[in-house]
Design an enzyme around this catalytic site. Structure first.
Site, PDB file in Angstrom:
ATOM      1  CD  GLU A   1      -7.597   3.129   0.060  1.00 44.83           C
ATOM      2  OE1 GLU A   1      -6.522   2.618   0.424  1.00 44.83           O
ATOM      3  OE2 GLU A   1      -7.954   3.149  -1.133  1.00 44.83           O
TER       4      GLU A   1
ATOM      5  CG  HIS B   1      -4.949  -0.847   3.801  1.00 46.35           C
ATOM      6  ND1 HIS B   1      -5.180  -0.269   2.563  1.00 46.35           N
ATOM      7  CD2 HIS B   1      -4.166   0.025   4.476  1.00 46.35           C
ATOM      8  CE1 HIS B   1      -4.544   0.893   2.490  1.00 46.35           C
ATOM      9  NE2 HIS B   1      -3.925   1.091   3.637  1.00 46.35           N
ATOM     10  CG  ASN B   2      -7.271  -1.365  -0.645  1.00 46.56           C
ATOM     11  OD1 ASN B   2      -6.283  -1.167   0.043  1.00 46.56           O
ATOM     12  ND2 ASN B   2      -7.217  -1.377  -1.959  1.00 46.56           N
TER      13      ASN B   2
ATOM     14  CE  LYS C   1      -2.929  -2.328  -0.419  1.00 46.30           C
ATOM     15  NZ  LYS C   1      -3.954  -2.006  -1.342  1.00 46.30           N
TER      16      LYS C   1
ATOM     17  CB  SER D   1      -0.907   0.017   1.228  1.00 51.25           C
ATOM     18  OG  SER D   1      -1.646   1.220   1.240  1.00 51.25           O
TER      19      SER D   1
HETATM   20  C1  6PG Z   1      -3.204   1.537  -1.566  1.00 51.35           C
HETATM   21  C2  6PG Z   1      -4.474   1.807  -2.318  1.00 51.35           C
HETATM   22  C3  6PG Z   1      -4.378   1.200  -3.661  1.00 51.35           C
HETATM   23  C4  6PG Z   1      -5.300   1.787  -4.672  1.00 51.35           C
HETATM   24  C5  6PG Z   1      -6.662   1.253  -4.643  1.00 51.35           C
HETATM   25  C6  6PG Z   1      -7.747   2.258  -4.883  1.00 51.35           C
HETATM   26  O1  6PG Z   1      -3.313   0.938  -0.510  1.00 51.35           O
HETATM   27  O2  6PG Z   1      -2.161   1.925  -2.049  1.00 51.35           O
HETATM   28  O3  6PG Z   1      -5.568   1.311  -1.639  1.00 51.35           O
HETATM   29  O4  6PG Z   1      -4.494  -0.169  -3.488  1.00 51.35           O
HETATM   30  O5  6PG Z   1      -5.264   3.147  -4.722  1.00 51.35           O
HETATM   31  O6  6PG Z   1      -6.660   0.333  -5.702  1.00 51.35           O
HETATM   32  O7  6PG Z   1      -8.898   1.549  -5.028  1.00 51.35           O
HETATM   33  P1  6PG Z   1     -10.158   2.008  -5.790  1.00 51.35           P
HETATM   34  O8  6PG Z   1      -9.763   2.311  -7.203  1.00 51.35           O
HETATM   35  O9  6PG Z   1     -11.057   0.844  -5.682  1.00 51.35           O
HETATM   36  O10 6PG Z   1     -10.649   3.226  -5.079  1.00 51.35           O
END
Ligand code: 6PG
Length: 472
Positions: free
Chosen positions: A192, A188-189, A185, A131
């Site tokens: 996010e 985590h998203n 991970k 990430s």
């Molecule tokens: C990270 C982000 C990375 C990415 C995602 C965004 O941890 O670096 O989460 O994985 O920016 O793919 O996801 P979306 O396009 O689904 O918002």
């Protein structure tokens, strides 16, 4: 040819290139391969890569021949089919003990499947969450490696070296076997998504309820970044809201079409929560909230038919702004509580030995959800490694209790004014449901038994019961 590279990398899109440069900067030689050979050479000849121990390979065979044994190769390709394709090309060229690392955002069940197949073939597979986007890949990401401890002992030192550091500690720790790294991970998203959605709802309330200008919203987020909300996402929010479009002189955010994209990890987190039976409503709401933004044309048409709400606020704006801050913090705690509960359930289901104190530590730097707050989560797991829910930790309990009034005023006022607050509202409902010993499921059970003879348990005696409801 003498094999000289410490590690190999396949896939030279932005993340792959930045990761390769980061690895080379830390004293490791790296052999790189991209399907389009021109891209490989353009990268290796670029100013950034020139003079570094980066070896261009035109074929997979070249790449493999250039690697010291046991060979370790990082795949930085799009999740899904491309990962299987690259593995299929690599596998016949590798020898027992070699390691394939998948550094993309792969679905953890795919990782489990690949792990099983490659392990059976005598190879090691490491599904590894990385990430931090482009910047993180270049200067220090948060790294969540899955796979066996033995494979980790080989590539771990490189990952530790290139990862972000917080208080001198590397933001990289072995997460667990097979799909553990990718599951963590993905979660985590999911967090996010929830975090971003809650920030966006608060911003929307600032503008549409309090009538704040975009510049004023930027100031508010800048100030909040000094306190408990201090985090990368709040920091970039303040930065985004302050930026002006050169062509028009307007704030750029006001010119961006309100239709959110997504690549699927939020959805995967929600699907996993549903499959494992873990309540993660705020994460799921954040995905649905993106879905509703995607209906842009429909929303515009519906506004004409249904009419949009006309919010009006005649209270104390400064006090409500403080309420927004406290509501955001309390909601954020619930989103994290849901994410950690989900990871706990997956750990139990798949037999991983993930240490959540360590997960919160490696999320303190490099990753998108990095925040001061993560130190508090680490402390909570130090206090109780078997913590069932973050809300039960004394520190978080107190923060939520303190924010309780503000949270209800925010959600209540938003709803009364017709302003959607799916994530903030669901976080509050999650909290209220979690702290209620007796909920509504008595009636649900009765209904199920009424129409389907599904039986129910009683509070006054042991066992399962069915009632002949229609005979009464
Ligand atoms: C990270 C982000 C990375 C990415 C995602 C965004 O941890 O670096 O989460 O994985 O920016 O793919 O996801 P979306 O396009 O689904 O918002």
């Amino acid at each position: 040819m003498t094999a000289q590279a410490d590690i190999g990398l396949v896939g030279l899109a932005v993340m792959g290139q930045n990761l390769a440069l980061n690895i080379a900067d830390h004293g490791y030689s790296i052999a790189v391969f991209n399907r389009t050979t021109a891209t490989t050479h353009k990268f290796v000849d670029s100013d950034e890569a020139k003079g570094k121990a980066v070896i261009a390979c035109d074929t997979m065979e070249d790449l493999v021949a250039n690697l010291k044994t046991p060979r370790a190769i990082i795949l930085m390709v799009k999740a899904g089919e491309p990962v299987d394709q690259q593995i299929a090309m690599l596998q016949p060229l590798l020898e027992e003990g070699d390691i394939i690392v998948d550094g993309g955002n792969s679905q953890f069940m795919d990782t489990r499947r690949r792990d099983e197949a490659l392990t059976a073939a005598g190879l090691n597979f490491m599904g590894t969450g990385i990430s931090g986007g482009e910047e993180g890949a270049r200067n220090g990401p948060s790294i969540m490696p899955g796979g066996t401890a033995k494979a980790y002992s080989k590539v771990g030192p490189i990952f530790q070296a290139i990862s972000a550091k917080v208080d001198g500690e590397a933001c990289c720790v072995h997460i667990g076997t097979d799909g553990a790294g990718h599951f963590i991970k993905t979660t985590h998203n999911g967090i996010e998504y929830a975090d971003m959605q809650m920030i966006a709802e608060v911003y929307h309330l600032m503008k549409n309820l309090l009538g704040m200008s975009t510049a004023e919203t930027a100031e508010a987020f800048t100030a909040w970044n000094e306190g408990d909300l201090d985090s990368y996402l709040i920091e970039i929010t303040a930065d985004i809201l302050g930026q002006i479009d050169q062509d028009t002189g307007q704030h750029i955010v006001d010119l961006i079409l309100d239709r959110a994209g997504q690549k699927g990890t939020g959805q995967w987190t929600s699907v996993s929560a549903l499959e494992l039976g873990v309540p993660a409503p705020t994460i799921a709401e954040a995905v649905f909230a993106r879905n509703i933004t995607a209906l842009k044309d429909e929303r515009v048409a519906a506004e004409k038919i249904l009419g949009k709400a006309s919010p009006s606020f005649d209270g104390d704006k400064a006090a409500f702004l403080t309420d927004l801050r406290d509501a955001l913090l309390a909601s954020k705690i619930c989103a994290y509580a849901q994410g950690f509960a989900l990871m706990q359930a997956a750990k139990d289901e798949f037999g991983w030995d993930t240490d959540f104190g360590k997960v919160s530590m490696i999320w303190r730097g490099g990753c998108i959800i990095r925040a001061r707050f993560l130190n508090r989560i680490k402390e909570a797991y130090d206090r109780d490694p078997g913590l069932k829910n973050l809300l039960l930790d004394p520190y978080f309990r107190e923060v939520v209790e303190k924010g309780d009034g503000a949270w209800r005023r925010v959600v209540g006022t938003a709803i009364a004014n017709g302003i959607p607050v799916a994530a903030l509202g669901s976080a509050l409902s999650y909290y209220d449901a979690y702290r209620t010993g007796r909920l509504w499921a008595d009636l649900i059970q009765a209904q199920r038994d009424y129409f389907g003879a599904h039986t129910f348990e009683r509070t006054d005696r042991e066992g399962w019961f069915h009632r002949e409801w229609m005979k009464n």
